[in-house]
Design an enzyme around this catalytic site. Structure first.
Site, PDB file in Angstrom:
ATOM      1  N   PHE A  10      35.643  85.921 203.194  1.00 43.83           N
ATOM      2  CA  PHE A  10      36.717  84.859 203.683  1.00 43.83           C
ATOM      3  C   PHE A  10      36.197  84.202 204.833  1.00 43.83           C
ATOM      4  O   PHE A  10      35.791  85.002 205.901  1.00 43.83           O
ATOM      5  CB  PHE A  10      38.000  85.472 203.868  1.00 43.83           C
ATOM      6  CG  PHE A  10      38.752  85.979 202.440  1.00 43.83           C
ATOM      7  CD1 PHE A  10      39.402  85.247 201.554  1.00 43.83           C
ATOM      8  CD2 PHE A  10      38.524  87.279 202.116  1.00 43.83           C
ATOM      9  CE1 PHE A  10      40.005  85.729 200.758  1.00 43.83           C
ATOM     10  CE2 PHE A  10      39.026  87.683 201.128  1.00 43.83           C
ATOM     11  CZ  PHE A  10      39.841  86.915 200.115  1.00 43.83           C
ATOM     12  N   ASP A  11      36.369  82.966 205.162  1.00 44.84           N
ATOM     13  CA  ASP A  11      36.623  82.098 206.120  1.00 44.84           C
ATOM     14  C   ASP A  11      38.082  82.711 206.947  1.00 44.84           C
ATOM     15  O   ASP A  11      38.696  83.330 206.251  1.00 44.84           O
ATOM     16  CB  ASP A  11      36.552  80.926 206.048  1.00 44.84           C
ATOM     17  CG  ASP A  11      36.717  79.851 207.287  1.00 44.84           C
ATOM     18  OD1 ASP A  11      36.116  80.344 208.424  1.00 44.84           O
ATOM     19  OD2 ASP A  11      37.341  78.921 207.427  1.00 44.84           O
ATOM     20  N   PHE A  12      37.985  82.353 208.269  1.00 43.95           N
ATOM     21  CA  PHE A  12      39.227  82.639 209.004  1.00 43.95           C
ATOM     22  C   PHE A  12      40.264  81.419 209.063  1.00 43.95           C
ATOM     23  O   PHE A  12      41.130  81.202 208.310  1.00 43.95           O
ATOM     24  CB  PHE A  12      39.089  83.358 210.229  1.00 43.95           C
ATOM     25  CG  PHE A  12      40.149  83.732 210.863  1.00 43.95           C
ATOM     26  CD1 PHE A  12      41.030  85.000 210.360  1.00 43.95           C
ATOM     27  CD2 PHE A  12      40.796  83.126 211.935  1.00 43.95           C
ATOM     28  CE1 PHE A  12      42.279  85.329 211.063  1.00 43.95           C
ATOM     29  CE2 PHE A  12      41.876  83.482 212.769  1.00 43.95           C
ATOM     30  CZ  PHE A  12      42.341  84.724 212.260  1.00 43.95           C
TER      31      PHE A  12
END
Length: 215
Positions: free
Chosen positions: A8-10
Site C-alpha cells: 500500500f501507498d500511505f
C-alpha cells in the site's frame, strides 16, 4: 491469478492527508510568492517525494527552506488532521488475519508515517514499511516496490500495489507488479486512465480489493 502480497501507498491511499498536504503547500506558496496556487497543480505532486516537488516548484529557493515552511505548518496539526480512508484499517487487519503479506511503501518520512500508522492502530501488524529514507530512488522508480518485495520475500507476479497517484502506478509497473488505483484518488486524470500506464484494477471501496486478490 490469485495474489498473496499487497503493498500500500500511505498518503491518499490509506491515510486521508489530502487537505493537510494542500494547506501546507499553500502556506509555502503564500510565504514565497505572496499568493496561493491552483489546487490542481498541488495535487499533481501527490505521490512524489516532497524535496523533488519543492525543487521544481521553487527553483530559486533552497529546497531546505521551502520544506521547513511546509513542515513547520504541519508539526502541530498533522496527527490531529489525518484520518484513514473508510474501510482501509479494517481491510489491512482482515488481510493480515487471512494470511496475506502486507507492506507500506511511501514517499513520506518514516517518523510521520509511523505516527499515522500508530494512530490508525496498524503500525505493529505490517510486514514491512519502506519510506523515502530507505532509498535514494523514489516513485515512479521501482526501487520502493523492489525493496518492499525483498523485505516481504514476495514474487512480483503474486503481488499488487495499491495507490492513489500515477507515481504509484508507474512504480508498480516498473517493478513488474500489477497496480490497483483507489477510487478516491484526486490526482489521476481521464487521460492517465486511457494511457499505457493505466492501472490494471480500480476499487471504489476498500473491501473491493478482496475480489481482485481472489482472482
Amino acid at each position: 491469478m490469485a495474489f498473496n502480497t499487497i503493498i500500500f501507498d500511505f498518503d491518499g491511499t490509506v491515510a486521508n492527508t489530502n487537505r493537510l498536504v494542500i494547506e501546507s503547500w499553500q502556506k509555502v506558496y503564500l510565504t514565497l510568492t505572496g499568493k496561493e496556487e491552483n489546487e490542481a497543480v498541488i495535487k499533481a505532486t501527490f505521490g512524489e517525494p516532497l524535496a523533488v516537488s519543492m525543487e521544481k516548484a521553487f527553483p530559486e529557493t533552497p529546497v531546505e527552506e521551502a520544506i521547513a515552511i511546509y513542515r513547520n505548518h504541519q508539526k502541530d496539526i498533522y496527527e490531529e488532521m489525518i484520518e484513514p480512508f473508510p474501510g482501509m484499517t479494517e481491510l489491512i487487519r482482515k488481510l493480515k488475519k487471512d494470511g496475506y503479506k502486507v507492506g507500506v511503501a511511501t514517499s513520506r518520512l518514516k517518523n510521520t508515517t509511523v505516527i499515522g500508522l500508530r494512530k490508525f492502530g496498524i503500525a505493529d501488524i505490517l510486514d514491512c514499511l519502506v519510506t523515502c529514507e530507505d532509498t535514494e530512488k523514489h516513485k515512479p522508480d521501482p526501487a520502493p516496490a523492489l525493496i518492499s518485495l525483498e523485505k516481504l520475500g514476495a514474487d512480483p507476479k503474486e503481488t499488487v500495489m495499491v495507490g492513489d497517484s500515477m507515481f504509484d502506478i508507474r512504480c508498480a509497473h516498473n517493478a513488474g507488479i500489477k497496480a490497483v488505483l483507489v477510487g478516491w484518488a484526486e490526482a489521476v486524470s481521464e487521460e492517465d486512465m486511457a494511457g499505457p500506464d493505466r492501472p490494471e484494477f480500480v476499487i471504489d471501496k476498500a473491501e473491493d480489493l478482496f475480489e481482485i486478490l481472489r482472482g
